[in-house]
Design a protein around this motif. Structure first.
Motif, PDB file in Angstrom:
ATOM      1  N   UNK A 144      18.078 -16.148  22.114  1.00  0.00           N
ATOM      2  CA  UNK A 144      18.736 -17.299  21.292  1.00  0.00           C
ATOM      3  C   UNK A 144      18.374 -18.326  22.306  1.00  0.00           C
ATOM      4  N   UNK A 145      17.632 -19.258  21.888  1.00  0.00           N
ATOM      5  CA  UNK A 145      17.160 -20.522  22.779  1.00  0.00           C
ATOM      6  C   UNK A 145      17.501 -21.771  22.295  1.00  0.00           C
ATOM      7  N   UNK A 146      17.299 -22.652  23.164  1.00  0.00           N
ATOM      8  CA  UNK A 146      17.395 -24.274  22.605  1.00  0.00           C
ATOM      9  C   UNK A 146      15.869 -24.541  22.269  1.00  0.00           C
ATOM     10  N   UNK A 147      15.752 -25.615  21.603  1.00  0.00           N
ATOM     11  CA  UNK A 147      14.381 -26.028  20.961  1.00  0.00           C
ATOM     12  C   UNK A 147      14.092 -27.253  21.351  1.00  0.00           C
ATOM     13  N   UNK A 148      12.842 -27.588  22.061  1.00  0.00           N
ATOM     14  CA  UNK A 148      12.333 -28.833  22.182  1.00  0.00           C
ATOM     15  C   UNK A 148      11.135 -29.270  21.820  1.00  0.00           C
ATOM     16  N   UNK A 173      19.247 -32.045  26.788  1.00  0.00           N
ATOM     17  CA  UNK A 173      20.487 -31.327  26.295  1.00  0.00           C
ATOM     18  C   UNK A 173      20.219 -30.414  25.331  1.00  0.00           C
ATOM     19  N   UNK A 174      21.331 -29.471  25.191  1.00  0.00           N
ATOM     20  CA  UNK A 174      21.459 -28.278  24.378  1.00  0.00           C
ATOM     21  C   UNK A 174      22.208 -28.693  23.249  1.00  0.00           C
ATOM     22  N   UNK A 175      21.862 -28.760  21.927  1.00  0.00           N
ATOM     23  CA  UNK A 175      22.568 -28.906  20.804  1.00  0.00           C
ATOM     24  C   UNK A 175      23.754 -27.767  20.571  1.00  0.00           C
ATOM     25  N   UNK A 176      24.420 -28.091  19.946  1.00  0.00           N
ATOM     26  CA  UNK A 176      25.485 -26.894  19.362  1.00  0.00           C
ATOM     27  C   UNK A 176      24.620 -25.620  18.659  1.00  0.00           C
TER      28      UNK A 176
END
Length: 265
Positions: free
Chosen positions: A71-75, A153-156
């Motif tokens: 599970x990852x953040x997405x940019x 930043x990392x969103x929810x």
């Protein structure tokens, strides 16, 4: 501007040639379930990143246990090549991607799992596909924010697909069809420098692809600006039974790793 345009041409021509060569090879590998269906995308992403000038630094390591849900953040659209260059894996993407010209075909050849976010009934079906891939040994990447951010930043994180995939694996294990509940491993993708210069809070959104940005102009702008340094941080694997608790822990870990990558602390 002229130098930037020349750079775009020098990058795009070989990328297109590599893509045209790779498409029929990967189609055959997927069609006949050859082992190369996993390794060809890995090689392709590494070649594309080298041509574009993206350098990837990996911190930590992917978990060796299977089944594995990442599970990852997405940019940015670059995230696909960045993660795809680290290890063989499958992605989960919104259903609209399947219809994008060119991109949709590449996503299908990557064996992407498409989810219709407008249909609640689709969650179970997608979870089943994710479980099947993980049971077959493929790590699955879920961009858990459900969208992309500005890179600062990392969103929810959203828990629905995480919980559904883990539950489906658990049901399969109870029936003797799966190895057990998936290992959940948080990731953080951090774009840190361009042309050797730290991006900073104001510079990172120029690399990020988010909101209502059009893909083609953003892609060309990124290619014009030159070399990019990105870090991929693999966190400690998690094994929490409750989906909300697991999601919150993964989100917190991803946020901590991103902050560490961007600030050096």
């Amino acid at each position: 501007m002229r130098a930037g345009g020349l750079r775009v041409g020098l990058v795009l021509v070989p990328v297109v040639l590599v893509t045209l060569i790779g498409i029929p090879l990967q189609w055959l590998a997927v069609r006949y379930r050859l082992p190369a269906r996993r390794t060809l995308p890995l090689l392709y992403h590494r070649i594309v990143l080298a041509l574009v000038g993206v350098r990837v630094r990996v911190v930590g390591a992917p978990a060796t246990a299977r089944p594995l849900l990442l599970v990852s953040n997405h940019v940015s659209w670059l995230d696909i090549c960045v993660l795809g260059s680290c290890l063989p894996l499958c992605f989960v993407a919104k259903a609209e991607v399947a219809g994008w010209p060119g991109i949709g075909l590449l996503a299908k050849l990557q064996r992407t799992i498409f989810v219709d976010r407008t249909s609640r009934a689709a969650t179970g079906k997608v979870a089943g596909e994710m479980a099947a891939r993980m049971n077959d040994g493929d790590p699955v990447v879920l961009f858990a924010e459900g969208t992309s951010s500005d890179g600062n930043r990392v969103l929810q994180f959203r828990s629905a697909l995480i919980g559904a995939a883990r539950a489906t694996l658990g049901e399969g294990a109870a029936a003797g069809d799966a190895a057990g509940a998936a290992i959940l491993q948080p990731l953080a993708i951090a774009y840190v420098r361009q042309n050797g210069v730290p991006l900073g809070r104001a510079g990172r959104p120029r690399l990020a692809w988010y909101g209502d940005m059009d893909l083609a102009p953003h892609l060309l702008a990124v290619l014009r600006r030159g070399a990019v340094d990105v870090e991929v941080h693999f966190g400690a694997p998690l094994d929490a039974g409750d989906r909300k608790a697991a999601t919150l822990r993964a989100e917190a870990a991803s946020r901590t790793m991103l902050a560490r990558a961007l600030t050096g602390r």
